[in-house]
Design a protein around this motif. Structure first.
Motif, PDB file in Angstrom:
ATOM      1  N   MET A 177       0.850  -1.187   0.000  1.00 32.99           N
ATOM      2  CA  MET A 177       0.000   0.000   0.000  1.00 32.99           C
ATOM      3  C   MET A 177       0.887   1.239   0.000  1.00 32.99           C
ATOM      4  SD  MET A 177      -3.144  -0.897  -0.173  1.00 32.99           S
ATOM      5  CE  MET A 177      -3.944   0.662   0.161  1.00 32.99           C
ATOM      6  N   GLU A 178       0.720   2.075  -1.012  1.00 32.32           N
ATOM      7  CA  GLU A 178       1.462   3.331  -1.098  1.00 32.32           C
ATOM      8  C   GLU A 178       0.494   4.436  -1.487  1.00 32.32           C
ATOM      9  OE1 GLU A 178       4.735   2.960  -3.822  1.00 32.32           O
ATOM     10  OE2 GLU A 178       5.568   1.184  -2.822  1.00 32.32           O
ATOM     11  N   ASN A 179       0.420   5.478  -0.671  1.00 30.97           N
ATOM     12  CA  ASN A 179      -0.491   6.600  -0.931  1.00 30.97           C
ATOM     13  C   ASN A 179      -1.922   6.113  -1.167  1.00 30.97           C
ATOM     14  OD1 ASN A 179       1.683   8.406  -0.804  1.00 30.97           O
ATOM     15  ND2 ASN A 179       2.164   8.019  -2.969  1.00 30.97           N
ATOM     16  N   ASP A 180      -2.371   5.213  -0.272  1.00 34.15           N
ATOM     17  CA  ASP A 180      -3.743   4.700  -0.289  1.00 34.15           C
ATOM     18  C   ASP A 180      -4.093   3.887  -1.544  1.00 34.15           C
ATOM     19  OD1 ASP A 180      -4.279   5.834   2.168  1.00 34.15           O
ATOM     20  OD2 ASP A 180      -4.865   7.758   1.261  1.00 34.15           O
ATOM     21  N   ARG A 181      -3.102   3.373  -2.245  1.00 34.49           N
ATOM     22  CA  ARG A 181      -3.421   2.460  -3.348  1.00 34.49           C
ATOM     23  C   ARG A 181      -2.423   1.308  -3.347  1.00 34.49           C
ATOM     24  NH1 ARG A 181      -0.410   3.444  -8.223  1.00 34.49           N
ATOM     25  NH2 ARG A 181      -1.984   2.273  -9.371  1.00 34.49           N
ATOM     26  N   LEU A 182      -2.903   0.179  -3.818  1.00 37.20           N
ATOM     27  CA  LEU A 182      -2.076  -1.026  -3.868  1.00 37.20           C
ATOM     28  C   LEU A 182      -1.113  -0.912  -5.046  1.00 37.20           C
ATOM     29  CD1 LEU A 182      -1.883  -3.644  -2.218  1.00 37.20           C
ATOM     30  CD2 LEU A 182      -3.423  -4.721  -3.891  1.00 37.20           C
ATOM     31  N   VAL A 183       0.159  -1.067  -4.760  1.00 35.48           N
ATOM     32  CA  VAL A 183       1.192  -0.942  -5.803  1.00 35.48           C
ATOM     33  C   VAL A 183       1.954  -2.260  -5.888  1.00 35.48           C
ATOM     34  CG1 VAL A 183       3.283   0.292  -6.499  1.00 35.48           C
ATOM     35  CG2 VAL A 183       1.405   1.542  -5.428  1.00 35.48           C
ATOM     36  N   PHE A 184       2.261  -2.664  -7.108  1.00 36.65           N
ATOM     37  CA  PHE A 184       2.916  -3.960  -7.341  1.00 36.65           C
ATOM     38  C   PHE A 184       4.355  -3.742  -7.812  1.00 36.65           C
ATOM     39  CE2 PHE A 184      -1.605  -4.458  -7.874  1.00 36.65           C
ATOM     40  CZ  PHE A 184      -1.884  -5.613  -7.155  1.00 36.65           C
ATOM     41  N   HIS A 185       5.271  -4.474  -7.168  1.00 36.66           N
ATOM     42  CA  HIS A 185       6.686  -4.384  -7.536  1.00 36.66           C
ATOM     43  C   HIS A 185       7.180  -5.771  -7.950  1.00 36.66           C
ATOM     44  CE1 HIS A 185       7.129  -0.272  -6.062  1.00 36.66           C
ATOM     45  NE2 HIS A 185       6.399  -0.642  -5.002  1.00 36.66           N
ATOM     46  N   ARG A 211      -0.922  -3.956 -17.469  1.00 35.62           N
ATOM     47  CA  ARG A 211       0.187  -3.756 -16.525  1.00 35.62           C
ATOM     48  C   ARG A 211       0.752  -2.341 -16.631  1.00 35.62           C
ATOM     49  NH1 ARG A 211       5.328  -3.144 -16.268  1.00 35.62           N
ATOM     50  NH2 ARG A 211       5.626  -3.246 -18.533  1.00 35.62           N
ATOM     51  N   VAL A 212       0.981  -1.878 -17.841  1.00 35.27           N
ATOM     52  CA  VAL A 212       1.534  -0.535 -18.041  1.00 35.27           C
ATOM     53  C   VAL A 212       0.574   0.518 -17.493  1.00 35.27           C
ATOM     54  CG1 VAL A 212       2.151   1.170 -19.807  1.00 35.27           C
ATOM     55  CG2 VAL A 212       2.972  -1.188 -20.011  1.00 35.27           C
ATOM     56  N   LEU A 213      -0.723   0.357 -17.800  1.00 34.71           N
ATOM     57  CA  LEU A 213      -1.716   1.351 -17.383  1.00 34.71           C
ATOM     58  C   LEU A 213      -1.878   1.398 -15.855  1.00 34.71           C
ATOM     59  CD1 LEU A 213      -4.381   0.691 -20.161  1.00 34.71           C
ATOM     60  CD2 LEU A 213      -3.051   2.791 -19.879  1.00 34.71           C
ATOM     61  N   ILE A 214      -1.835   0.218 -15.216  1.00 37.75           N
ATOM     62  CA  ILE A 214      -2.057   0.167 -13.766  1.00 37.75           C
ATOM     63  C   ILE A 214      -0.765   0.447 -12.997  1.00 37.75           C
ATOM     64  CG2 ILE A 214      -2.655  -1.383 -11.848  1.00 37.75           C
ATOM     65  CD1 ILE A 214      -4.600  -2.799 -13.834  1.00 37.75           C
ATOM     66  N   LEU A 220       5.981 -15.436 -15.818  1.00 38.38           N
ATOM     67  CA  LEU A 220       5.398 -14.096 -15.966  1.00 38.38           C
ATOM     68  C   LEU A 220       4.489 -13.807 -14.772  1.00 38.38           C
ATOM     69  CD1 LEU A 220       4.382 -14.508 -19.736  1.00 38.38           C
ATOM     70  CD2 LEU A 220       6.428 -13.353 -18.873  1.00 38.38           C
ATOM     71  N   PRO A 221       5.069 -13.642 -13.593  1.00 40.27           N
ATOM     72  CA  PRO A 221       4.226 -13.587 -12.387  1.00 40.27           C
ATOM     73  C   PRO A 221       3.225 -12.437 -12.383  1.00 40.27           C
ATOM     74  CG  PRO A 221       6.513 -12.994 -11.891  1.00 40.27           C
ATOM     75  CD  PRO A 221       6.494 -13.553 -13.278  1.00 40.27           C
ATOM     76  N   ILE A 227      -2.598 -10.538 -13.536  1.00 36.31           N
ATOM     77  CA  ILE A 227      -3.558  -9.716 -14.286  1.00 36.31           C
ATOM     78  C   ILE A 227      -4.517 -10.597 -15.065  1.00 36.31           C
ATOM     79  CG2 ILE A 227      -3.766  -8.048 -16.178  1.00 36.31           C
ATOM     80  CD1 ILE A 227      -1.064  -6.839 -15.143  1.00 36.31           C
ATOM     81  N   VAL A 228      -3.996 -11.655 -15.703  1.00 35.51           N
ATOM     82  CA  VAL A 228      -4.869 -12.574 -16.449  1.00 35.51           C
ATOM     83  C   VAL A 228      -5.857 -13.232 -15.496  1.00 35.51           C
ATOM     84  CG1 VAL A 228      -4.949 -14.708 -17.812  1.00 35.51           C
ATOM     85  CG2 VAL A 228      -3.176 -13.009 -18.278  1.00 35.51           C
ATOM     86  N   GLU A 229      -5.387 -13.587 -14.313  1.00 30.42           N
ATOM     87  CA  GLU A 229      -6.245 -14.216 -13.304  1.00 30.42           C
ATOM     88  C   GLU A 229      -7.374 -13.260 -12.903  1.00 30.42           C
ATOM     89  OE1 GLU A 229      -5.038 -17.328  -9.824  1.00 30.42           O
ATOM     90  OE2 GLU A 229      -4.161 -15.324  -9.682  1.00 30.42           O
ATOM     91  N   GLU A 230      -7.035 -11.995 -12.746  1.00 24.93           N
ATOM     92  CA  GLU A 230      -8.051 -11.004 -12.383  1.00 24.93           C
ATOM     93  C   GLU A 230      -9.053 -10.792 -13.520  1.00 24.93           C
ATOM     94  OE1 GLU A 230      -9.902  -8.217  -9.790  1.00 24.93           O
ATOM     95  OE2 GLU A 230      -8.371  -9.745  -9.416  1.00 24.93           O
ATOM     96  N   ILE A 231      -8.541 -10.725 -14.763  1.00 24.22           N
ATOM     97  CA  ILE A 231      -9.442 -10.605 -15.925  1.00 24.22           C
ATOM     98  C   ILE A 231     -10.409 -11.779 -15.934  1.00 24.22           C
ATOM     99  CG2 ILE A 231      -9.582 -10.680 -18.463  1.00 24.22           C
ATOM    100  CD1 ILE A 231      -6.804  -9.293 -18.508  1.00 24.22           C
ATOM    101  N   ASN A 232      -9.888 -12.975 -15.684  1.00 24.79           N
ATOM    102  CA  ASN A 232     -10.715 -14.187 -15.691  1.00 24.79           C
ATOM    103  C   ASN A 232     -11.761 -14.146 -14.577  1.00 24.79           C
ATOM    104  OD1 ASN A 232     -11.275 -16.990 -16.555  1.00 24.79           O
ATOM    105  ND2 ASN A 232     -10.506 -17.495 -14.515  1.00 24.79           N
TER     106      ASN A 232
END
Length: 797
Positions: A191-199, A320-323, A365-366, A371-376
């Motif tokens: 969580m960074e600045n009230d949003r979930l960020v992925f590294h 991924r790029v957009l999010i 491609l973790p 992202i594919v899992e979420e789309i599904n």
């Protein structure tokens, strides 16, 4: 530098000395080729730069065409033709004692493709540039492309294809535009600045370096770009085995379609696919950002088109790029993504609709898998809300199911347009193969019948026919293929028909010379040149052709009074390295050829030729010389075909099933100008669904079939014990999946009709002319206009 012959010669000689550091008298043909190529590239550079600047300044929409394959062929003469300077250069070189044909022979075929898919992509780039449309191609710069095929003792042997041995004069390496592609590692969410960020942590990074090639439009100032990505090592990770990392990195852009029988090959293929889309999308976004402060309106300015399922990871990569990089929430990113991506389906074959095992996809491609899992998950939730409790429907449509990620499902869900490539193919997709998706998204589905870069297949491949056409109807057909229909007024002109026949015979003689040089076989140019050149696949039914040849041979041996039009049967085909059955068919063709070609009783009444290493430059010699175009796939299996169009525009007559674009050829030329036979798509699909076909019945009740099929295993061919048992078994024991025996009688009958028709030279030439005159519909210009207007929303600049 191309304004006159004198100007060209002066520039050429100066450039040669500067570039090669030697005098003209000491220079080689390779020096001449490199000099001419660099002159052409420099000549177009101003237009190339101006085109890119025009696109950058434009507020209009642009398309990026992503394809794992581009079957470009040789570019030297095609570029000269498109620039309108071929004659000037040819004469200038002649004055210097240089043969342009010989220089062209030095150029390697850019074989970055396997068959129709890759050649279609190349044709589309040609049309985009010729129509002044803002379209960019993105692919992979394979070091070896498709393998080079040798035939040794009748067997296919694969050698690495060395198209880059002498460099590529057309490309410019742009190291400053390189991007980084991550594989493996772990994803951490914070969580960074009230949003979930992925590294993405501990990733193994590969550098993608672009090599840009100019795509020159026909007599246009427009020069588009084909960007090919090369995989190079990034700064080495300290914890890695450096040599292993370097080897694994370079293998990404080493071979087209590595063998994926085992997990190692599957990982490499999936790496290639992500490498292509990640590099391309990062590049597209970077270019877009030069004009726009945010990606809010990205989908209104950019369309990303995925050519078959190989580049489908463009969907989660754009997400991924957009999010992750642009900070959009899921709903906004999904809205932009699914309004940006359009998808062409090229097959009804279930084995060609890619799916990737989760145990390979997730670790490699973790972040993309997340992202594919979420789309599904979100898609399945929508399906549940439409029909609660219908688990079967959700299972059928899910993107992730049964331990696999299904790429075609992801393509349909994540795009705004799904198109087939011929009317029949699109209808099969809608009514059968993708019926549940069509019911869900009817507005997405549409048809775009394939086309060909007809200028290459006439102006370049068949100059004598092109000259006759221009002399007869003027040059406007070179800009607008529909103008070819004006040729119909010569249907009853005996002088024109004689010229057509003369040109065909000259082209046949040229091919006969190549056959003699390559195989040592002398062929009768007065015979029907009956040609089947395409990928070797069971559904394309080269086997049906061979069994008919064996039957004709049996007739000749049994009945000394048997009379038929003489024939030269010509094959060209590569089988995928791991496709065991297809390789058996190649061995069979060559075994049959050896027996027939050496039988004095047959003489010049029949010859069988297999031309090794089928490729674009060889196709350019074959199509103009062909009398019969074999398009005999099992109905419903060939999405479209484009070879059928290249044969047609060069005056060959089609013998074909009612499959793919054959149906549209028949609609244009009429029943009387095509030879059709066999099961329809509906009949084939009915058999698959309900059963009822027993190949043994045909084997036992048609003596012709039994005789030829038995000859596969009864010692008829000496020295090949058990070699063809798998073919015999596929037809008799395994119930003939592609209905070869079912269609045999109809095929034999239509071949008899072909022989009779060929004897009537006047009638044959009229039929040939009718095919040429109607072939304009199959120009890729027409196809690209339809894509531009109805899918991409792009306009000429």
């Amino acid at each position: 530098m191309f304004s006159s012959t004198l100007e060209f010669k002066n520039t050429f000689l100066k450039r040669l000395e500067m570039q090669c550091g030697k005098s003209f008298s000491e220079s080689s043909s390779r020096d001449h080729y490199q000099t001419l190529g660099s002159m052409i590239r420099e000549f177009v550079s101003n237009d190339w730069i101006a085109t890119n600047e025009r696109y950058l300044a434009s507020e209009g929409k642009q398309v990026y065409y992503l394809s794992i394959e581009y079957l470009l062929g040789k570019l030297l003469r095609q570029n000269l033709i498109n620039l309108g300077v071929e004659h000037t250069v040819q004469v200038g070189l002649q004055d210097l004692g240089i043969d342009l044909d010989e220089l062209e022979e030095l150029e390697a075929d850019a074989g970055l493709g396997n068959g129709g898919l890759g050649r279609l992509a190349a044709c589309f780039l040609d049309s985009l540039a010729s129509l002044n449309l803002p379209g960019h191609g993105h692919g992979i710069r394979y070091k070896h492309g498709l393998f080079e095929q040798k035939i040794v003792d009748g067997y296919q042997v694969e050698l690495p294809e060395q198209w880059l041995r002498s460099g590529n004069v057309w490309e410019i390496r742009k190291a400053d535009r390189a991007v980084k592609i991550p594989f493996w590692g772990k994803v951490e969410a914070k969580m960074e600045n009230d949003r979930l960020v992925f590294h993405h942590q501990n990733a193994e990074t590969v550098t993608a370096v672009p090599h840009d090639m100019p795509v020159i439009g026909f007599k246009s100032k427009n020069v588009n770009t084909l960007r090919l990505w090369n995989a190079e090592p990034s700064p080495f990770p300290i914890h890695k085995d450096i040599l292993k990392y370097k080897r694994e990195t370079e293998s990404i852009s080493e071979f087209l379609y590595p063998d994926d029988t085992h997990d190692e090959g599957k990982i490499l293929r999936l790496k290639q696919q992500y490498f292509l889309v990640s590099a391309s999308i990062q590049s597209i976004v970077r270019t877009y950002r030069k004009q726009h402060t945010s990606l809010e309106q990205f989908h209104k300015h950019i369309c990303i088109h995925i050519n078959d399922t190989h580049p489908v990871l463009a969907i989660p990569e754009l997400m991924r790029v957009l999010i992750d990089e642009e900070g959009y929430d899921w709903d906004k990113a999904w809205h932009i993504t699914k309004h940006t991506i359009s998808y062409t389906n090229h097959t009804t074959l279930s084995e060609a609709l890619e799916k990737w095992p989760i145990h390979i996809f997730r670790p490699l491609l973790p972040r993309i898998y997340m992202i594919v899992e979420e789309i599904n998950e979100r898609f399945c939730q929508e399906l549940w809300e439409q029909a609660p409790g219908d688990w079967q429907r959700i299972g059928e449509l899910a993107i992730i199911a049964d331990h696999y990620v299904k790429m075609a499902h992801l393509a349909i869900v994540g795009s705004f347009s799904v198109n087939g490539v011929a009317k029949l193919h699109t209808e099969i997709l809608k009514k059968r193969e993708m019926k549940p998706f069509y019911q869900l998204f009817p507005e997405k589905f549409n048809n775009k019948t394939n086309g060909i870069a007809y200028r290459r297949w006439l102006l370049k491949a068949n100059p004598p026919l092109s000259a006759l056409i221009t002399d007869s109807i003027g040059p406007s057909w070179t800009y607008s293929a529909e103008e070819l229909s004006q040729l119909l007024k010569y249907q009853n002109d005996s002088s024109f028909l004689e010229q057509l026949l003369k040109i065909k015979n000259e082209n046949k003689q040229r091919l006969a010379d190549i056959i003699l040089d390559k195989t040592g076989v002398v062929v009768n140019t007065g015979a029907i040149f009956d040609v089947q050149v395409k990928r070797l696949h069971a559904y394309k039914r080269q086997l049906l052709n061979v069994l008919h040849i064996m039957h004709l041979y049996n007739r000749m041996k049994e009945d000394s009074n048997f009379s038929t039009a003489p024939r030269v049967f010509i094959f060209g085909a590569k089988a995928s390295p791991g496709y065991y059955y297809a390789k058996k068919i190649i061995k069979l063709i060559n075994t049959v050829a050896e027996k027939i070609n050496n039988d004095p009783i047959v003489g010049d009444k029949m010859k069988v030729i297999f031309l090794e290493n089928y490729r674009v430059s060889l196709a350019e010699k074959i199509f103009p010389a062909s009398d019969i175009s074999e398009q005999i796939s099992t109905a419903s299996k060939e999405a479209s075909g484009t070879g059928n169009m290249k044969f047609m525009i060069n005056g060959a007559l089609t013998v074909g099933t009612l499959d793919g674009a054959n149906i549209e050829i028949r609609e244009l030329v009429g029943d009387e100008n095509i030879f059709t036979f066999g099961l329809t798509a509906d009949e084939v699909l009915h058999y698959y669904q309900h059963g009822g076909y027993q190949s043994r019945e045909y084997y036992h009740h048609d003596y012709r079939i039994k005789q030829a099929v038995d000859q596969l295993v009864n010692g008829f061919f000496p020295g090949v014990q058990n070699e063809f048992e798998p073919i015999f078994d596929s037809l008799v024991e395994e119930n003939d999946q592609y209905f070869v025996l079912k269609d045999f009688a109809a095929y034999t009958d239509i071949q008899g009709k072909i022989g009779e028709t060929f004897m009537n030279k006047n009638k044959w030439q009229k039929m040939s002319l009718t095919n040429i005159a109607h072939a304009g519909y199959f120009s890729s210009d027409r196809t690209i206009k339809e894509y531009a207007d109805e899918i991409w929303g792009i306009n000429p600049l």
